[in-house]
Write a protein that holds these residues in place. Structure first.
Motif, PDB file in Angstrom:
ATOM      1  N   LYS A  12       9.895  40.955  59.763  1.00 17.49           N
ATOM      2  CA  LYS A  12      11.012  41.887  59.580  1.00 17.49           C
ATOM      3  C   LYS A  12      12.215  41.463  60.422  1.00 17.49           C
ATOM      4  CE  LYS A  12       8.182  45.934  58.466  1.00 17.49           C
ATOM      5  NZ  LYS A  12       7.786  47.311  58.877  1.00 17.49           N
ATOM      6  N   THR A  13      11.940  41.018  61.646  1.00 15.39           N
ATOM      7  CA  THR A  13      13.049  40.651  62.533  1.00 15.39           C
ATOM      8  C   THR A  13      13.552  39.231  62.276  1.00 15.39           C
ATOM      9  OG1 THR A  13      11.455  39.947  64.211  1.00 15.39           O
ATOM     10  CG2 THR A  13      12.256  42.203  64.341  1.00 15.39           C
ATOM     11  N   ALA A  14      12.700  38.372  61.730  1.00 14.10           N
ATOM     12  CA  ALA A  14      13.085  36.992  61.408  1.00 14.10           C
ATOM     13  C   ALA A  14      12.703  36.697  59.968  1.00 14.10           C
ATOM     14  CB  ALA A  14      12.395  36.018  62.358  1.00 14.10           C
ATOM     15  N   PRO A  15      13.499  37.164  59.011  1.00 13.79           N
ATOM     16  CA  PRO A  15      13.135  37.017  57.591  1.00 13.79           C
ATOM     17  C   PRO A  15      13.085  35.556  57.161  1.00 13.79           C
ATOM     18  CG  PRO A  15      15.403  37.752  57.818  1.00 13.79           C
ATOM     19  CD  PRO A  15      14.798  37.823  59.177  1.00 13.79           C
ATOM     20  N   LEU A  16      12.345  35.320  56.090  1.00 10.84           N
ATOM     21  CA  LEU A  16      12.214  33.983  55.524  1.00 10.84           C
ATOM     22  C   LEU A  16      13.598  33.425  55.182  1.00 10.84           C
ATOM     23  CD1 LEU A  16      10.022  31.950  54.586  1.00 10.84           C
ATOM     24  CD2 LEU A  16      10.243  32.940  52.321  1.00 10.84           C
ATOM     25  N   ALA A  17      13.843  32.183  55.582  1.00 12.83           N
ATOM     26  CA  ALA A  17      15.149  31.572  55.361  1.00 12.83           C
ATOM     27  C   ALA A  17      15.027  30.350  54.465  1.00 12.83           C
ATOM     28  CB  ALA A  17      15.781  31.173  56.699  1.00 12.83           C
ATOM     29  N   GLY A  18      16.060  30.102  53.689  1.00  9.12           N
ATOM     30  CA  GLY A  18      16.114  28.902  52.860  1.00  9.12           C
ATOM     31  C   GLY A  18      16.877  27.802  53.572  1.00  9.12           C
ATOM     32  N   THR A  19      16.699  26.579  53.105  1.00  8.54           N
ATOM     33  CA  THR A  19      17.372  25.434  53.716  1.00  8.54           C
ATOM     34  C   THR A  19      17.811  24.454  52.635  1.00  8.54           C
ATOM     35  OG1 THR A  19      16.013  25.599  55.715  1.00  8.54           O
ATOM     36  CG2 THR A  19      17.136  23.508  55.330  1.00  8.54           C
ATOM     37  N   MET A 235      21.163  26.643  41.354  1.00  7.39           N
ATOM     38  CA  MET A 235      21.780  27.002  42.628  1.00  7.39           C
ATOM     39  C   MET A 235      21.524  28.464  43.005  1.00  7.39           C
ATOM     40  SD  MET A 235      23.332  24.405  43.969  1.00  7.39           S
ATOM     41  CE  MET A 235      24.084  22.826  43.620  1.00  7.39           C
ATOM     42  N   ASP A 236      21.563  29.341  42.027  1.00  6.79           N
ATOM     43  CA  ASP A 236      21.359  30.762  42.309  1.00  6.79           C
ATOM     44  C   ASP A 236      19.928  31.031  42.767  1.00  6.79           C
ATOM     45  OD1 ASP A 236      24.000  31.987  41.429  1.00  6.79           O
ATOM     46  OD2 ASP A 236      23.451  30.843  39.655  1.00  6.79           O
ATOM     47  N   GLU A 237      18.964  30.336  42.182  1.00  8.92           N
ATOM     48  CA  GLU A 237      17.572  30.513  42.592  1.00  8.92           C
ATOM     49  C   GLU A 237      17.324  29.898  43.974  1.00  8.92           C
ATOM     50  OE1 GLU A 237      14.798  29.135  39.721  1.00  8.92           O
ATOM     51  OE2 GLU A 237      15.294  30.694  38.253  1.00  8.92           O
ATOM     52  N   ILE A 238      17.976  28.785  44.269  1.00  8.46           N
ATOM     53  CA  ILE A 238      17.855  28.182  45.601  1.00  8.46           C
ATOM     54  C   ILE A 238      18.168  29.217  46.674  1.00  8.46           C
ATOM     55  CG2 ILE A 238      19.014  26.594  47.198  1.00  8.46           C
ATOM     56  CD1 ILE A 238      19.211  24.582  44.966  1.00  8.46           C
ATOM     57  N   LEU A 239      19.239  29.979  46.443  1.00  9.33           N
ATOM     58  CA  LEU A 239      19.676  30.964  47.426  1.00  9.33           C
ATOM     59  C   LEU A 239      18.855  32.247  47.372  1.00  9.33           C
ATOM     60  CD1 LEU A 239      23.484  30.396  46.865  1.00  9.33           C
ATOM     61  CD2 LEU A 239      22.254  29.884  48.974  1.00  9.33           C
ATOM     62  N   ALA A 240      18.576  32.738  46.170  1.00  6.79           N
ATOM     63  CA  ALA A 240      17.880  34.016  46.026  1.00  6.79           C
ATOM     64  C   ALA A 240      16.418  33.941  46.459  1.00  6.79           C
ATOM     65  CB  ALA A 240      17.970  34.503  44.582  1.00  6.79           C
ATOM     66  N   GLN A 241      15.784  32.792  46.256  1.00  7.56           N
ATOM     67  CA  GLN A 241      14.360  32.652  46.535  1.00  7.56           C
ATOM     68  C   GLN A 241      14.081  31.882  47.823  1.00  7.56           C
ATOM     69  OE1 GLN A 241      12.472  30.985  43.064  1.00  7.56           O
ATOM     70  NE2 GLN A 241      13.389  32.481  41.675  1.00  7.56           N
ATOM     71  N   ASN A 242      15.088  31.688  48.659  1.00 11.23           N
ATOM     72  CA  ASN A 242      14.917  31.025  49.955  1.00 11.23           C
ATOM     73  C   ASN A 242      14.253  29.658  49.816  1.00 11.23           C
ATOM     74  OD1 ASN A 242      15.786  33.503  51.351  1.00 11.23           O
ATOM     75  ND2 ASN A 242      13.792  34.284  50.718  1.00 11.23           N
ATOM     76  N   GLN A 243      14.677  28.897  48.814  1.00 12.21           N
ATOM     77  CA  GLN A 243      14.054  27.602  48.559  1.00 12.21           C
ATOM     78  C   GLN A 243      14.546  26.536  49.533  1.00 12.21           C
ATOM     79  OE1 GLN A 243      14.659  26.517  44.464  1.00 12.21           O
ATOM     80  NE2 GLN A 243      13.571  28.292  43.665  1.00 12.21           N
ATOM     81  N   ILE A 244      13.738  25.490  49.672  1.00 13.25           N
ATOM     82  CA  ILE A 244      14.139  24.319  50.456  1.00 13.25           C
ATOM     83  C   ILE A 244      14.536  23.217  49.475  1.00 13.25           C
ATOM     84  CG2 ILE A 244      13.372  22.539  52.057  1.00 13.25           C
ATOM     85  CD1 ILE A 244      11.563  24.558  53.348  1.00 13.25           C
TER      86      ILE A 244
END
Length: 411
Positions: A12-19, A235-244
């Motif tokens: 909750k405090t460190a949500p999953l991030a994309g790169t 590109m939209d899925e890369i951002l929305a789904q926290n993809q690498i």
């Protein structure tokens, strides 16, 4: 080991991030890819370089700059069409300026012809694909830059796209299309007058430079396989789904071709970030290695606006002097200095950085003690010595440029 409750709290405090990593060679991209794979994380790998056996690297996926997400509403789809058209014109203009040329007329010609043709293609291709699935021109699901190249060599090929635009605007309502015919009257006029009408012969001659630019990077089969693919990253899925996603634009394959490929990806990513829905703005990190190679005025948005959309920028440069490459991008140096909250400095910095970071570090007060010794001549009968000291505050640099330049490798 973390307890389950502690783990949930951390999520909750460190949500999953994309790169997303954009690099000029395979070194960084491959390292990030291997790191993710060892942790069982899926990675999109956009890399034109082939293995020794002629196959693509593991995890390969293409990047077609003309693919538009089907999830966009008609209105946002049409906004994206215009942005993609302008982006294509920007990339071609950047390639032209790399040759050390500057011609206002060519700039105008490039922008007008490229923008109008890309808009025309993107407005009508989906419909043509559905109406003429057996036609080789429309057999692919998505349009590619090869269509633009073909039209520039034979203007008559634009006719079927113009006819389809007329069909669409006369058949469907504004709500269904997201636009009216008059919204794209400038496209219709340019194609009718300059490509299919009386001005066609003159325009064909004047568009010679534009054809050359497109031919140069599409003639490279490795880049063409990536840029003109049908299976493309979204590109939209890369951002929305926290993809690498790791991208190697392969500078070793040719500077102009690599810059074109890198700019297509970088500017497309910019557009995707700026339309990112608020509910999907989870943290995303965008790394660009050797940033000055892809220097472009549109990159200003990365440092001034991206934080509002949950995207953090991290770029690597050799020296700030690289920002002075063109008059257009000189101001980006100030943008970086003012908007990058954290700046890492390694040894061997140039005199430009030495002076700059001394100024940015500011001044501090230091106490300086001065010792004085007074004595009378030894030839005098009464020889004496006297001592005195005085302290004062002086302004000194918080950081010293010479010290920073002398730092050891990686220090």
């Amino acid at each position: 080991k973390l307890s389950e409750n502690r783990y949930k709290k951390l999520l909750k405090t460190a949500p999953l991030a994309g790169t997303t990593v954009l690099a000029p060679n395979a070194s960084l991209a491959d390292d990030v890819y291997e790191l993710a794979i060892k942790r069982n994380i899926k990675v999109n790998r956009v890399d034109p370089v082939l293995l020794d056996d002629g196959s693509h690297k593991e995890g390969f996926i293409g990047f077609n700059p003309l693919v538009i997400s089907p999830k966009l509403s008609p209105l946002f789809r049409n906004l994206e069409i215009t942005k993609k058209a302008r982006m294509c014109a920007d990339v071609l203009q950047a390639l032209y300026e790399m040759q050390g040329k500057g011609d206002p007329y060519f700039t105008s010609l490039n922008r007008n012809v490229t923008t109008c043709l890309i808009i025309l293609i993107l407005l009508t291709y989906d419909s043509l694909h559905l109406r003429y699935p057996q036609d080789a021109r429309f057999e692919n699901k998505y349009p590619t830059l090869i269509i633009l190249q073909d039209i520039l060599y034979d203007f008559s090929k634009a006719g079927i796209y113009l006819k389809e635009l007329d069909y669409l605007t006369n058949t469907y309502s504004e709500d269904e299309l997201g636009y009216k015919k008059r919204d794209y009257q400038f496209v219709i006029d340019l194609v009718n007058n300059d490509l299919l009408g009386a001005g066609a012969e003159k325009m064909f001659d004047q568009a010679r430079g534009l054809r050359t630019l497109i031919d140069e990077f599409l003639s490279n089969p490795l880049y063409r396989q990536v840029l003109c693919c049908q299976h493309s990253v979204d590109m939209d899925e890369i951002l929305a789904q926290n993809q690498i996603t790791v991208v190697n634009y392969a500078l070793e394959l040719g500077r102009s071709d690599a810059v074109a490929f890198g700019l297509f990806f970088a500017l497309s990513f910019n557009n995707a970030v700026l339309r990112r829905p608020e509910k999907t703005r989870t943290p995303h990190f965008f790394y660009i290695d050797e940033f000055p190679v892809l220097l472009h005025p549109s990159m200003e948005e990365c440092f001034t606006l991206f934080r509002q959309y949950g995207v953090a920028m991290c770029v690597a440069i050799q020296t700030l002097d690289q920002m002075n490459r063109t008059e257009i991008t000189k101001y980006l140096r100030g943008v970086l200095q003012g908007n990058c909250a954290t700046q890492f400095i390694f040894g061997r910095i140039s005199t430009t950085e030495m002076e700059l970071y001394e100024k940015l570090g500011g001044k501090t007060k230091e106490t300086v003690e001065q010792m004085t010794v007074s004595e009378t001549s030894l030839s005098q009968a009464d020889t004496s010595l006297s001592y005195s000291s005085r302290t004062s505050l002086q302004d000194v640099n918080m950081v010293d440029g010479g010290v920073m330049r002398s730092l050891q490798f990686q220090e």
